[in-house]
Design a protein around this motif. Structure first.
Motif, PDB file in Angstrom:
ATOM      1  N   LYS A   5      15.170  24.707-135.533  1.00  0.00           N
ATOM      2  CA  LYS A   5      14.180  23.922-134.818  1.00  0.00           C
ATOM      3  C   LYS A   5      14.784  23.412-133.514  1.00  0.00           C
ATOM      4  O   LYS A   5      15.881  22.885-133.484  1.00  0.00           O
ATOM      5  N   ARG A   6      14.054  23.603-132.440  1.00  0.00           N
ATOM      6  CA  ARG A   6      14.495  23.107-131.140  1.00  0.00           C
ATOM      7  C   ARG A   6      13.871  21.745-130.904  1.00  0.00           C
ATOM      8  O   ARG A   6      12.683  21.569-131.060  1.00  0.00           O
ATOM      9  N   TYR A   7      14.686  20.822-130.522  1.00  0.00           N
ATOM     10  CA  TYR A   7      14.207  19.477-130.278  1.00  0.00           C
ATOM     11  C   TYR A   7      13.821  19.334-128.812  1.00  0.00           C
ATOM     12  O   TYR A   7      14.487  19.858-127.932  1.00  0.00           O
ATOM     13  N   LYS A   8      12.756  18.602-128.582  1.00  0.00           N
ATOM     14  CA  LYS A   8      12.313  18.361-127.228  1.00  0.00           C
ATOM     15  C   LYS A   8      13.259  17.370-126.578  1.00  0.00           C
ATOM     16  O   LYS A   8      13.669  16.392-127.184  1.00  0.00           O
ATOM     17  N   ARG A   9      13.606  17.628-125.338  1.00  0.00           N
ATOM     18  CA  ARG A   9      14.480  16.734-124.592  1.00  0.00           C
ATOM     19  C   ARG A   9      13.635  15.928-123.622  1.00  0.00           C
ATOM     20  O   ARG A   9      12.769  16.474-122.944  1.00  0.00           O
ATOM     21  N   GLN A  42      13.555   8.189-133.398  1.00  0.00           N
ATOM     22  CA  GLN A  42      14.098   8.551-132.100  1.00  0.00           C
ATOM     23  C   GLN A  42      14.019   7.358-131.133  1.00  0.00           C
ATOM     24  O   GLN A  42      14.960   7.081-130.394  1.00  0.00           O
TER      25      GLN A  42
END
Length: 98
Positions: A5-9, A42
């Motif tokens: 899973k790619r996390y949004k930056r 977050q």
């Protein structure tokens, strides 16, 4: 096999604005998170980082520096073209005056 899973930056400005909105009267952390579509976990991490590091928080991932370097390289190339043009023009006019 599944992809990780790619996390949004998020940009530093986005994080600071989210924290500022949460500090407004009548706003809650949960309300800001729902409004912006971020997780409360977050958001708490951002809050802790800001509390610990102050203005040095959210240094970013280096993209803005890379963009600045690219812009400076483009500007340098343009200045070199202008300099070379002026050198040629000076040589041309020097020949005419002889």
């Amino acid at each position: 096999m599944t992809k990780p899973k790619r996390y949004k930056r998020y940009s530093a400005e986005f994080k600071r604005e989210a924290l500022r909105r949460a500090a407004e009267e009548g706003m809650t952390d949960k309300g800001v998170c729902e409004e912006l579509g971020i997780s409360t976990r977050q958001f708490r991490r951002w809050h802790g980082e800001m509390a610990m590091l102050g203005q040095d928080a959210f240094r970013g991932n280096g993209r803005s520096r890379d963009q600045e370097v690219a812009a400076l390289k483009r500007e340098l190339a343009q200045v070199k073209k202008e300099r070379d043009f002026l050198k040629e023009a000076a040589a041309y006019f020097a020949k005419l005056l002889k």
